[in-house]
Design an enzyme around this catalytic site. Structure first.
Site, mmCIF file in Angstrom:
data_model
loop_
_atom_site.group_PDB
_atom_site.id
_atom_site.type_symbol
_atom_site.label_atom_id
_atom_site.label_comp_id
_atom_site.label_asym_id
_atom_site.label_seq_id
_atom_site.Cartn_x
_atom_site.Cartn_y
_atom_site.Cartn_z
ATOM 1 N N ASN A 1 -79.970 -82.519 -16.032
ATOM 2 C CA ASN A 1 -81.292 -82.659 -15.418
ATOM 3 C C ASN A 1 -82.305 -82.880 -16.545
ATOM 4 O O ASN A 1 -82.687 -81.945 -17.231
ATOM 5 C CB ASN A 1 -81.598 -81.375 -14.635
ATOM 6 C CG ASN A 1 -82.952 -81.405 -13.961
ATOM 7 O OD1 ASN A 1 -83.701 -82.376 -14.086
ATOM 8 N ND2 ASN A 1 -83.264 -80.338 -13.248
ATOM 9 N N HIS B 1 -87.205 -82.369 -3.488
ATOM 10 C CA HIS B 1 -86.351 -81.167 -3.352
ATOM 11 C C HIS B 1 -85.212 -81.404 -2.356
ATOM 12 O O HIS B 1 -84.682 -80.460 -1.782
ATOM 13 C CB HIS B 1 -87.145 -79.941 -2.844
ATOM 14 C CG HIS B 1 -88.181 -79.412 -3.768
ATOM 15 N ND1 HIS B 1 -89.389 -78.957 -3.306
ATOM 16 C CD2 HIS B 1 -88.183 -79.231 -5.108
ATOM 17 C CE1 HIS B 1 -90.117 -78.525 -4.341
ATOM 18 N NE2 HIS B 1 -89.406 -78.694 -5.440
ATOM 19 N N ARG C 1 -100.598 -77.175 -8.271
ATOM 20 C CA ARG C 1 -100.909 -78.416 -7.531
ATOM 21 C C ARG C 1 -101.735 -78.110 -6.284
ATOM 22 O O ARG C 1 -101.484 -77.101 -5.611
ATOM 23 C CB ARG C 1 -99.615 -79.117 -7.093
ATOM 24 C CG ARG C 1 -98.784 -79.602 -8.257
ATOM 25 C CD ARG C 1 -97.461 -80.200 -7.802
ATOM 26 N NE ARG C 1 -96.383 -79.729 -8.649
ATOM 27 C CZ ARG C 1 -95.099 -79.828 -8.370
ATOM 28 N NH1 ARG C 1 -94.705 -80.403 -7.255
ATOM 29 N NH2 ARG C 1 -94.189 -79.344 -9.199
ATOM 30 N N ARG D 1 -79.366 -85.465 -12.096
ATOM 31 C CA ARG D 1 -80.459 -85.325 -11.141
ATOM 32 C C ARG D 1 -81.440 -86.470 -11.406
ATOM 33 O O ARG D 1 -81.895 -86.648 -12.533
ATOM 34 C CB ARG D 1 -81.161 -83.991 -11.348
ATOM 35 C CG ARG D 1 -82.304 -83.839 -10.399
ATOM 36 C CD ARG D 1 -83.030 -82.557 -10.616
ATOM 37 N NE ARG D 1 -84.021 -82.397 -9.576
ATOM 38 C CZ ARG D 1 -85.024 -81.544 -9.645
ATOM 39 N NH1 ARG D 1 -85.140 -80.767 -10.688
ATOM 40 N NH2 ARG D 1 -85.886 -81.455 -8.674
#
Ligand code: AMP
Length: 398
Positions: free
Chosen positions: A7, A180, A241, A91
């Site tokens: 990843n 996700h 965020r 990923r």
């Protein structure tokens, strides 16, 4: 079969080596500060002490090279030679509208992944670097891409279209993609098993609540709506965020704060969310400590988060025409007893009844609803690395 799961972030590489015989993690680790002073590889072989290896790591190829060296090292290694690695699972953040499932990486696939970089300019180029590095160092080992967006490609147009001109969708790909996906797919699969039903006969709402958070409606095993949108900025407010806000606020912010497009994007991604509201921290543990000491803004940030998650649960129950199970996962979902309690409070009308004692748990698969709750509520730790390894195994054993 041993699978190397990679990843890559812009300056980091997270990895695991998984033995698929029993799905055990043989080694895992993290390369940090790639291309920056102070690069370090932290390598944890199963059953042995963690080692910290500091050296200059100028790029991802060098990072992967050092990880592979650590894996075969006579002292802290876990395999004798790189030939023991049967496949690599990567990923990849964005699959656009091209990839609705994981794929074996060919030259054409890699080009398509690279062409999607505009969609995720911070992450996609790092993912491409990681793939190229592994191809260079392990030219005969199959590589698989597992996309964060792929699971959500089953959403119908009513869920994924935005109210902008249709031309913008056609010309620029402006629509909801969702993220996700690997996690939502994994935990919904486990939830169906816990319900003792074929996933095709289930309606599940998965709440992946971490530093980034998204909620997904999984109907019959398929994502039919999700809270993140064109980018991972959309949906509930998160660590730093904003989540969804009135879009008209963006030009006002630009004017008032003298920000350009990149500046306002950075502001909304890095300075807002529960950190911005509380002025305390992006970490829920810090917020709970501060709130317990009477910090009202920390309490407000926590309350806003729970309220917004609850709103999605209600919306997605309506979207699916019912719900059999709600799943909590990721850092906050797996560990934060208060958040789970507060999200579920007031949902009794929907058939949700949490059991306070059962909910007093962290980080392990648990049914946390009361025995007579019509809707089951589960804590299911996510395991994106294992999900990536499972897909890689499936594609490479074909
Ligand atoms: P993730 O992005 O899934 O790794 O989640 C990281 C976040 O989980 C952290 O920023 C914390 O806000 C949250 N977290 C981790 N442990 C706990 C805990 N014991 N209680 C509350 N929140 C936690």
């Amino acid at each position: 079969m041993k699978i190397f799961v990679v990843n890559c972030g812009s300056s980091s590489i997270k990895y695991q080596l998984i033995d698929m015989k029993d799905e055990s993690v043989i080694a895992k680790g993290l390369v940090e500060r790639i291309g920056i002073e102070g690069s370090v590889l932290t390598h944890t072989p199963a059953g042995k002490d963690k080692v910290r290896l500091e050296s200059a790591i100028p790029d991802h190829v060098d990072g992967i090279k050092k990880v592979l060296a650590a894996l075969v090292d006579p002292n802290h290694g876990v395999i004798k030679s790189m030939d023991e690695i049967d496949a690599v699972g990567h990923r990849v953040v964005h699959g656009g509208e091209i990839f609705n499932e994981s794929v074996v990486i060919t030259d054409e696939v890699l080009k398509q992944i690279e062409d999607l970089s505009d969609m995720a300019p911070l992450h996609q180029p790092a993912n491409v670097s990681g793939i190229r590095a592994c191809q260079k160092l392990m030219p005969n080992t199959p590589q698989v891409a597992v996309f964060d967006t792929a699971f959500h490609q089953t959403m119908p147009p009513v869920a994924y279209m935005f109210g902008v001109k249709y031309e913008e969708y056609k010309d620029y790909g402006i629509r909801k993609y969702g993220f996700h996906g690997t996690s939502h797919k994994y935990v919904s699969g486990v939830a169906a098993q816990l319900l003792g039903k074929d996933i095709k006969d289930t309606k599940i709402i998965t709440c992946h609540l971490g530093n980034g958070s998204s909620i997904t409606a999984v109907d019959g095993g398929k994502s039919v709506d999700t809270s993140m949108g064109f980018t991972p900025l959309d949906g509930v407010l998160m660590g730093t965020r904003t989540g969804s806000i009135d879009p008209a606020v963006v030009p006002v912010l630009m004017q008032k704060k003298g920000l350009d497009a990149a500046g306002v994007d950075k502001y909304m991604n890095k300075e807002c969310g529960v950190l911005g509201v509380s002025g305390v921290s992006s970490d829920f543990r810090d917020l709970e400590d501060a709130a317990a000491k009477g910090n009202e803004r920390a309490q407000l940030a926590l309350d806003m988060f729970c309220y917004q998650v609850k709103r999605y649960v209600g919306a997605y129950a309506a979207a699916m025409g019912g719900v059999d199970a709600i799943v909590f996962t990721a850092g906050v979902g797996e560990n934060d007893i208060h958040t789970r309690q507060q999200v579920c409070a007031g949902l009794e009308f929907l058939g949700v009844k949490l059991d306070a004692d059962r909910n007093n748990v962290r980080g392990k698969v648990t049914e946390i609803s009361a025995a007579d709750s019509k809707v089951k509520v589960f804590l299911i730790p996510t395991n994106e690395e294992l999900a990536i390894a499972q897909d890689t195994l499936r594609l490479c054993s074909k």
